[in-house]
Design a protein around this motif. Sequence first.
Motif, PDB file in Angstrom:
ATOM      1  N   ILE A 111       0.836  -1.205   0.000  1.00 33.60           N
ATOM      2  CA  ILE A 111       0.000   0.000   0.000  1.00 33.60           C
ATOM      3  C   ILE A 111       0.871   1.256   0.000  1.00 33.60           C
ATOM      4  N   ILE A 112       1.932   1.245   0.807  1.00 32.75           N
ATOM      5  CA  ILE A 112       2.829   2.410   0.868  1.00 32.75           C
ATOM      6  C   ILE A 112       3.514   2.635  -0.471  1.00 32.75           C
ATOM      7  N   ASN A 113       3.982   1.550  -1.100  1.00 32.82           N
ATOM      8  CA  ASN A 113       4.672   1.680  -2.391  1.00 32.82           C
ATOM      9  C   ASN A 113       3.753   2.255  -3.470  1.00 32.82           C
ATOM     10  N   ARG A 148       1.688   6.864  -6.787  1.00 36.71           N
ATOM     11  CA  ARG A 148       0.522   7.566  -7.331  1.00 36.71           C
ATOM     12  C   ARG A 148       0.387   8.983  -6.791  1.00 36.71           C
ATOM     13  N   ASN A 149       0.587   9.137  -5.490  1.00 40.52           N
ATOM     14  CA  ASN A 149       0.383  10.473  -4.910  1.00 40.52           C
ATOM     15  C   ASN A 149       1.006  10.539  -3.515  1.00 40.52           C
ATOM     16  N   PRO A 150       2.257  11.003  -3.428  1.00 42.43           N
ATOM     17  CA  PRO A 150       2.918  11.073  -2.117  1.00 42.43           C
ATOM     18  C   PRO A 150       2.317  12.108  -1.176  1.00 42.43           C
ATOM     19  N   THR A 151       1.400  12.960  -1.666  1.00 43.42           N
ATOM     20  CA  THR A 151       0.785  13.963  -0.798  1.00 43.42           C
ATOM     21  C   THR A 151      -0.351  13.378   0.041  1.00 43.42           C
ATOM     22  N   VAL A 152      -0.833  12.190  -0.322  1.00 40.97           N
ATOM     23  CA  VAL A 152      -1.893  11.543   0.454  1.00 40.97           C
ATOM     24  C   VAL A 152      -1.288  10.963   1.732  1.00 40.97           C
ATOM     25  N   LEU A 205      -1.753  11.785  -8.705  1.00 38.32           N
ATOM     26  CA  LEU A 205      -1.453  13.214  -8.722  1.00 38.32           C
ATOM     27  C   LEU A 205      -1.175  13.705 -10.141  1.00 38.32           C
ATOM     28  N   SER A 206      -0.471  12.891 -10.937  1.00 36.44           N
ATOM     29  CA  SER A 206      -0.158  13.300 -12.311  1.00 36.44           C
ATOM     30  C   SER A 206      -1.429  13.403 -13.154  1.00 36.44           C
TER      31      SER A 206
END
Length: 249
Positions: free
Chosen positions: A61-63, A68-72, A172-173
């Motif tokens: 899940i972390i990977n 996908r979106n490190p801001t989450v 995010l992208s």
Amino acid sequence: HFYCEELEKEGIGNLFLEFEKLKKRLYKEGIFDEQHKKDIPLYARKIGIITSPTGAAIRDIINVTRRRNPTVELIIYPSLVQGDEASHQLIEGIKYFDNRNDVDLIILARGGGSLEELWAFNDENLAYAIYDCNKPIISAIGHETDFTISDFVSDMRAPTPSAAAEIAVFSLSEFNKKIEVYKDKMFKIMKNSINSKYDNLTILMNNLKINNPIKYIANEYIRLDSMRDKLMYTIKSKLEHEKKHLAKL
């Protein structure tokens, strides 16, 4: 002759029979119905994860989230995911996140395993805890072929913990691309609107040049002078005529 107290299908253990029995009962009670399932938020900002803090599920899940979106933000509630105490800890995790106002979504996760290892997720009390939770819950338990009671009662089932992260964490992208598309559309709409108003203004200015109000007012003054002269002439003629008539009388 022989006496039989219990019959069991060949190749099917007691746990599977218990699972089927509970599933049928809960299905009749309606807690699996689609009408009770909550929508998964499109743009979750903070996600609660109930799982083992050392298992493969949380690493997956972390990977996926980092990609996908490190801001989450992910908040992990550490829990046993098998054994007698597991279901109780899983229920406490659901209650904990349900009472937090800042959590948008909950993921219930663990890696693959046998029916015995996944048995904690077939607990009836856990099923009702999921059903009663006000926050949407994604169930990501075991592999794609594994099914538990928690899968049926959750708002969405993911075949794996990685798939749950793909569903829960917005890209995010892709989000930024949508923003750019919307920005371009807004720019085009604004540009077209300005051009349209400019064209209308140009037409109005051209009409003003042709139908100049100053010229119109000047023409009206000339017409007014002409009418005044005509009126004065008419009055003067009328007076002269009346004077002559009066003289005759």
